[in-house]
Design a protein around this motif. Sequence first.
Motif, short mmCIF file in Angstrom:
data_model
loop_
_atom_site.label_atom_id
_atom_site.label_comp_id
_atom_site.label_asym_id
_atom_site.label_seq_id
_atom_site.Cartn_x
_atom_site.Cartn_y
_atom_site.Cartn_z
N ALA A 52 -25.31 25.03 13.94
CA ALA A 52 -24.94 26.09 14.89
C ALA A 52 -26.03 27.16 14.95
O ALA A 52 -26.37 27.67 16.02
CB ALA A 52 -23.60 26.71 14.47
N GLY A 53 -26.60 27.48 13.78
CA GLY A 53 -27.64 28.51 13.74
C GLY A 53 -28.88 28.12 14.52
O GLY A 53 -29.60 28.98 15.02
N GLY A 54 -29.13 26.80 14.64
CA GLY A 54 -30.28 26.35 15.40
C GLY A 54 -30.21 26.68 16.87
O GLY A 54 -31.23 26.63 17.58
N LEU A 55 -29.01 27.02 17.35
CA LEU A 55 -28.84 27.36 18.77
C LEU A 55 -28.60 28.84 18.99
O LEU A 55 -28.39 29.27 20.13
CB LEU A 55 -27.66 26.56 19.36
N GLU A 56 -28.61 29.63 17.91
CA GLU A 56 -28.32 31.06 18.03
C GLU A 56 -29.58 31.83 18.41
O GLU A 56 -30.18 32.52 17.60
CB GLU A 56 -27.75 31.59 16.72
N SER A 57 -29.99 31.66 19.65
CA SER A 57 -31.19 32.35 20.13
C SER A 57 -31.06 32.61 21.63
O SER A 57 -30.72 31.70 22.40
CB SER A 57 -32.44 31.52 19.86
N ILE A 58 -31.33 33.83 22.01
CA ILE A 58 -31.31 34.18 23.43
C ILE A 58 -32.34 33.37 24.19
O ILE A 58 -32.12 32.95 25.34
CB ILE A 58 -31.56 35.69 23.61
N SER A 59 -33.48 33.08 23.55
CA SER A 59 -34.56 32.33 24.22
C SER A 59 -34.07 30.96 24.68
O SER A 59 -34.48 30.48 25.75
CB SER A 59 -35.75 32.16 23.28
N LEU A 60 -33.19 30.33 23.88
CA LEU A 60 -32.72 28.99 24.23
C LEU A 60 -31.80 28.98 25.44
O LEU A 60 -31.58 27.93 26.04
CB LEU A 60 -32.01 28.35 23.04
N LEU A 61 -31.26 30.14 25.80
CA LEU A 61 -30.44 30.20 27.02
C LEU A 61 -31.25 29.85 28.26
O LEU A 61 -30.70 29.44 29.28
CB LEU A 61 -29.84 31.61 27.19
N ALA A 62 -32.59 30.03 28.16
CA ALA A 62 -33.45 29.69 29.30
C ALA A 62 -33.36 28.20 29.63
O ALA A 62 -33.52 27.82 30.80
CB ALA A 62 -34.89 30.09 29.01
N ILE A 63 -33.10 27.36 28.64
CA ILE A 63 -33.10 25.91 28.87
C ILE A 63 -31.98 25.49 29.82
O ILE A 63 -32.25 24.86 30.84
CB ILE A 63 -33.03 25.15 27.52
N PRO A 64 -30.69 25.81 29.53
CA PRO A 64 -29.65 25.42 30.50
C PRO A 64 -29.84 26.08 31.87
O PRO A 64 -29.52 25.47 32.90
CB PRO A 64 -28.34 25.87 29.84
N PHE A 65 -30.39 27.30 31.89
CA PHE A 65 -30.62 27.96 33.19
C PHE A 65 -31.64 27.19 34.02
O PHE A 65 -31.43 26.92 35.21
CB PHE A 65 -31.09 29.40 32.97
N PHE A 66 -32.77 26.82 33.40
CA PHE A 66 -33.81 26.11 34.16
C PHE A 66 -33.38 24.68 34.50
O PHE A 66 -33.76 24.15 35.55
CB PHE A 66 -35.14 26.12 33.40
N ILE A 67 -32.61 24.05 33.61
CA ILE A 67 -32.07 22.73 33.96
C ILE A 67 -31.15 22.85 35.17
O ILE A 67 -31.22 22.05 36.12
CB ILE A 67 -31.32 22.13 32.75
N MET A 68 -30.28 23.86 35.15
CA MET A 68 -29.37 24.06 36.29
C MET A 68 -30.16 24.37 37.56
O MET A 68 -29.83 23.85 38.63
CB MET A 68 -28.41 25.21 35.99
N ALA A 69 -31.22 25.17 37.45
CA ALA A 69 -32.04 25.46 38.62
C ALA A 69 -32.64 24.19 39.20
O ALA A 69 -32.64 23.98 40.42
CB ALA A 69 -33.15 26.46 38.25
N GLY A 70 -33.14 23.29 38.31
CA GLY A 70 -33.71 22.03 38.78
C GLY A 70 -32.70 21.15 39.46
O GLY A 70 -32.99 20.54 40.50
#
Length: 427
Positions: A48-66
């Motif tokens: 769970a801690g491996g995903l606790e980063s604001i920076s990683l929120l960019a990934i689902p956002f850019f995937i959704m944009a694509g």
Amino acid sequence: MAVGIALAALLLLFVLGTPVAFALFLSTFVYFLFGADQPTMLLIQRLAGGLESISLLAIPFFIMAGVFMNYSGITDRLLKLAELMTRRMHGGLAQANVLLSTFMGGLSGSNIADAAMNAKLLVPSMTASGYPKPFSTAVTAASSLVTSTIPPGIALIVYGYVNNVSIGRLFLAGVVPGVLMAVCMMLLVSRQCRRLGYQPPRKERVSRHEWVSVTRAGIIALLLPVVVIGGIRVGVFTPTEAGAMAVLYALIVGMFVYKEMNIGNVAVATRESLFASVNVLFIIAVASGFARFLTWEHIPQDIAMLLSSEVGSAVAFLLLANFLLLTLGMFLEGNAILIVLSPLLAPVAAQFGIDPVHFGIIFILNASIGTITPPLGTVMFTTCSITGVRVPDFIRAIMPYWLLLVGILLIVTFVPAVSMTLPNVIF
């Protein structure tokens, strides 16, 4: 002993063909089961801690944009613009394939998503125009690698997060190598099409009205990467907020400019984005857990000391790193390599005075090339499964592009200005 058992389990799972994410999770679990001085509950906390980063929120956002690009009509208009720009070249559709990947690099951020899209969108058209299917599949797979370095490539975000490197600088550092890859691939496509007689240039004139309408529609889509990079540089928003802005931009363009997106499309696209995001984030979570147990056992420090003592220069280290990463890329998924290996090699690179942004681009190029390399390249299997091409035929067709990409990797490795000039000037 626990480390040895865990690594042996990892190797066995790879040999058995277990998906990388599950192989990493099970081998980490084995480590906790057989002798780790940590409670098993800590494994779940680290995942769970491996995903606790604001920076990683960019990934689902850019995937959704694509994904929204595909449903909003943006991809179709970019394809028309690419075809219009390449119609007077040898191998116009193959050139459009490379150009579309370059355009989409600033939009989708994922080379696997780009390869899958172009395999469905362009390979049937190329086959109907007389291109052999292995050639079309190879061009599609090779050109998709441009996506990983042109911002907002997901690999750039992951590398920046894992190694605490400026994502904005990584975005800019990937622009010139990405464009260099695209230009060199277009030159190679032109040479092959001339030699083999594929699709000669089209001679008919294009009306001014068609030029204006296609270009105007395409430019609206191409403004997105400008907004993303410009907003990050000026400080209007962070890379994560830029991902959210990309989704909003795609939504507005699709619903109110092109008018091809409705509530039903939004629901379907959101669901597709969710599954794609879970795929990537699950790999990041389990790879973070695996990397954590390596850190507990001081394996990164031991590797760093070994390399720094045994390797005498930065040039030798870069050659060794390239060889290691290209070899591992044949077997491991790109994001897993980034999360597990980059924390091991980045500190050693820093000891030799290699800029962390420069090493990040080298690392990502290596991981990308691995995706089209047998026996387990993910992009290779994605494109071949969609187009129905046999892997041996694909390997024969991809070899010129693989050699070209390795040549570009060596240029980027030993000419730092290729990747570092733009971020140094802008920042």
